[in-house]
Design a protein around this motif. Structure first.
Motif: not given
Ligand SMILES: Nc1ncnc2c1ncn2[C@@H]1O[C@H](COP(=O)(O)OP(=O)(O)OP(=O)(O)O)[C@@H](O)[C@H]1O
Ligand SMILES: [Mg+2]
Length: 256
Positions: A91-114
């Motif tokens: 139900h929820i898409g969350l954008v945190f103040q800290a981005f919490n991206l996974i360092p080892s994943l590409s931009g696209e794979d970070n987007i697709a993670l959920p």
């Protein structure tokens, strides 16, 4: 009543005091806020006024001391941690103040993670669309450590939107963006609200960013001290003026 007519988010009399330090800190007191489907609401207030705490309560990441929070008709405080995680994913898409991206994943794979976490098939067209609308073509194959702060922030926003959640909770999503990208993001949020009936609750202390929303709620010292809309504030200048007046009025009111 059609379930789609009910508010997506209902926060009733929510209060939260943190007791971890030497002195308790009351972050929210008796906050009541409702957002309907397709509505774009900006949450404004000075640093420390309780904006992030409000979003964390709405996301079920922090439990209120008292009060009730319902999302799509479900009392989220009645959910256990596991059920809350699954509910949040859906139900929820969350954008945190800290981005919490996974360092080892590409931009696209970070987007697709959920999608991966939720066992949802990858919708390449949707991801391409998000990458285009967020201006991430250059960095979709790069890892976060080779992205600018604004690019990382936009990847985090793509990750929040990839599952097409009915409720997006965004904490200062324009904080690391330049004026042009900040405006584009607000336009994207507004389009999502209008086209897909998404509800966006966006924290900001920037009246120019807030003005993209339909309604503006103002927190001060953990209290919801004002609600404004486009009728009351037809221009950014009007919003800025009314925002300052509410904050100053409260300051005066708070003096002994
Ligand atoms: N985990 C915590 N433990 C103790 N105090 C906390 C905690 N989280 C927040 N607070 C306090 O609660 C108050 C509200 O914090 P919150 O992060 O909600 O403010 P904010 O409006 O988001 O501020 P900013 O604009 O700086 O992000 C602040 O006084 C903060 O120090
Ligand atoms: Mg905050």
């Amino acid at each position: 009543m059609n379930p789609n007519d009910s508010p997506i988010l209902e926060i009733a009399n929510a209060a939260k005091t943190f007791r971890s330090g030497a002195n308790p800190v009351t972050a929210l007191s008796d906050v009541t806020l409702t957002a309907r489907r397709g509505e774009f609401v900006a949450v404004m207030g000075a640093s420390g006024s309780g904006k992030s705490t409000l979003l964390h309560l709405a996301a079920g990441l922090t439990r209120p001391d008292s009060g009730r929070i319902r999302i799509a008709g479900t009392d989220i405080n009645a959910l256990g941690d596991g059920a809350m995680t699954l509910f949040r994913r859906k139900h929820i898409g969350l954008v945190f103040q800290a981005f919490n991206l996974i360092p080892s994943l590409s931009g696209e794979d970070n987007i697709a993670l959920p999608l991966l976490l939720g066992g949802i098939p990858r919708d390449t067209d949707h991801i391409d669309n998000l990458v285009r609308r967020l201006g991430l073509g250059e960095v979709r194959c790069r890892q976060p450590d080779s992205m600018s702060g604004g690019e990382q922030q936009r990847v985090a926003i793509g990750r929040a939107l990839v599952t097409k959640p009915p409720l997006v909770l965004a904490d200062e999503p324009t904080g690391s963006l330049d004026t042009s990208n900040g405006r584009k993001l607000c336009d994207l949020f507004r389009e999502l609200c209008q086209e897909s009936g998404t509800t966006v609750l966006m924290v900001t202390h920037n009246p120019a960013a807030a003005f993209a929303a339909e309604r503006f709620v103002i927190l001060r010292d953990g209290h919801l001290v004002g609600t404004l809309d486009k009728t009351a504030c037809p221009t950014v200048r009007d919003l800025n003026h009314a925002y300052m007046e509410i904050l100053e009025g409260e300051t005066q009111g708070a003096r002994p």
